[in-house]
Scaffold this active site. Sequence first.
Site, PDB file in Angstrom:
ATOM      1  N   ASN A  48       0.857  -1.191   0.000  1.00 47.68           N
ATOM      2  CA  ASN A  48       0.000   0.000   0.000  1.00 47.68           C
ATOM      3  C   ASN A  48       0.888   1.233   0.000  1.00 47.68           C
ATOM      4  OD1 ASN A  48      -1.002   2.305   2.000  1.00 47.68           O
ATOM      5  ND2 ASN A  48      -2.814   1.474   0.993  1.00 47.68           N
TER       6      ASN A  48
ATOM      7  N   THR B 176      -4.674   0.124  -2.966  1.00 46.79           N
ATOM      8  CA  THR B 176      -5.061   1.328  -2.219  1.00 46.79           C
ATOM      9  C   THR B 176      -6.147   0.939  -1.223  1.00 46.79           C
ATOM     10  OG1 THR B 176      -6.915   2.056  -3.621  1.00 46.79           O
ATOM     11  CG2 THR B 176      -4.684   2.684  -4.318  1.00 46.79           C
ATOM     12  N   GLU B 177      -6.204   1.668  -0.125  1.00 44.62           N
ATOM     13  CA  GLU B 177      -7.228   1.385   0.876  1.00 44.62           C
ATOM     14  C   GLU B 177      -8.632   1.613   0.334  1.00 44.62           C
ATOM     15  OE1 GLU B 177      -5.526   5.510   2.073  1.00 44.62           O
ATOM     16  OE2 GLU B 177      -4.924   3.724   0.940  1.00 44.62           O
ATOM     17  N   ALA B 178      -8.725   2.384  -0.758  1.00 38.79           N
ATOM     18  CA  ALA B 178     -10.035   2.645  -1.355  1.00 38.79           C
ATOM     19  C   ALA B 178     -10.595   1.423  -2.071  1.00 38.79           C
ATOM     20  CB  ALA B 178      -9.930   3.805  -2.341  1.00 38.79           C
TER      21      ALA B 178
END
Length: 663
Positions: free
Chosen positions: A297, A323-325
């Site tokens: 990440n 990505t954390e999204a």
Amino acid sequence: MKKNKVITADEAMALINDGDVVTTTGFVQSCIPELLHAALEKRYVETGSPKGLTLVMTAGAGDSKGLGTGRLHHEGLLSRVIAANFGRMPKVAQAAKENRIRGYNLPQGVISQLYRACAAGQPGLFSKVGLHTYVDPRHGGGRVNTLTDEEIVKVVEVDGEEWLFYKATKIDVAFIRGTSADPSGNITMEKEALTLDCLAQAMAARNNGGVVIAQVERIVDDGFLLPKDVRIPGILVDCVVLAEGEMHRMNYGVMHDPALSGQIRVPVTGIARMKLDARKIIARRAAFELPPNGVVNLGVGAPEGISSIANEEKVTPYITLTTEAGAVGGVLASGSSFGAATNADCVIDQNQMFDFYDGGGLDMTCLGMAECDEAGNVNTSAFGGKLNGCGGFINISQNARTVVFAGTFTVGGLEIAIEDGKVRIVQEGRSKKFIKQVEQNTFSGPFAQERRQPVIYVTERCVFQLTPEGLELIEVAPGIDVERDILPHMEFRPIIREPRAMDPRIFRDEPMELVKDLLNLNLCERVSYDASRNILFLNLEGFQVRTKADIDDLREAIVDGCRQAGKRVNSVVNHDGFKISEALYDDYAEMIEYLMENWYATTTRYATNGFLRLKMQEALKKRGLAPHVFERKEDAHAFLDRAEKVNAAFGETDEDDTVASAA
């Protein structure tokens, strides 16, 4: 009779009551239901209603200049905010700073997962995320001001372990966004870059008897949408609002990019190389930590550059960026598209990605840092009088197997020059980043040490490592003088033993051939044999053991060197700058045991890092092996000389007898 759920934005806003809890979607500048925010602002400005709302949101959703949730700053509209990021709604953040509204800054993943708890009718969420940071109720409980008095985070003990319990806040209204909707309210997301938490938010509001308002860019006939394309079923949606043009951009910088929505794949070989500046130096050094075949990440800012470096060095096929999204694979986007990815392998919901992160799925993360102190604590959430928020930082930094913090050494006007492979400070930054104590603790260095989490801090002029004693200076850039360019610009003196030079390839404007390091293609060059003394030299300086495969590669290279010698050898191993994952010490000791049984006559090793020596000694003693791990090269060679003399005197070649006599 079937109900047509398509209504105007004004009609949708009329469904919101004073005091409601409203949640909205969006990530940084992407996937924001802009028309819904604008319509809510319009109703309040014109009528003074609804007032006293609670806003719940995960990531920031705005341009930091008044769009997105920044539209909701009007006095009286909001009475409370629960968010991971305040930086993208600066006027709302200012109201919180001035005690005009109540506010909580909670980890992004926690809020994301709390939607699911709300949907399931659960009282809240148990998590270790946030322990020993400002979110821990013993250090503030995530409250952003003195007006905020209610505790929504508690410390609890389960089977002798500490956990945080986050209280769920019931949702009355959910703003979500999709691409297409039919009159029944079924929503698809074919042109969206991310799916985020729209399904969980809709379910949370629906199951609480609330209202779900969806913004889309087109209306289709009933029966047009394929079942597996529908991401939010119509049973969860109360009304649909049609938005066009500027009110439904993919993000504030891009109207629509089919490569980001996964509708097409595009060549990425033409991505421009970064210029050789401070940002590239930082990204290059951090890229040496990339784990082959690992999941990574990258945070916003300096860490984003690693994606470009990975592409430039042709290592992208050997790592998976996320990505954390919710984006998995591909080339991570930056700027206004941050959070999305070109040519992604897939996009999953944000709360599912945080499940993966929290469970230890990340092999490495690289994150930014605003402040760092002598205990290794990092602040990114509140500094310089500004309430920024933690975003996903706490979830990610606490749970990744390896953490790299990246940023310039000072900030505010810093200028550097790179000349003949050396760094020169042209103008120093006005503000120090390495200070005595961080203003707010977003990452706990001592807690990381307690869990044996490897952490380094990369700047354009030096690298630090977190040790049990605190921050240690382990690398210095060529051209940088410690007494002139480092120590005067820190508020504390780091541990200084024998820092080595940063890899010179980082400072040359040419490819570093990083793939050879990551795939251990140069291991044979680390092994050399002195036939006159029957000594096998193994230079592991700067070598990193990330996986068992690295140990297998190393074993093969050593055995090849021993085979060429044609007899048992005496070995000397340089472990300066050597790095090994905490979970692999026993596997490494097993390799040494195998070599001693089959190939070595005598072996000795040295490392200036005291923690490494201790861990290696522990691992070897566990297997009944004499450790012989020295601090200095001279001591290691002296031991070998004694062993050779003993061998010569007694004519012994048996390892156990030799080691016992030499010791």
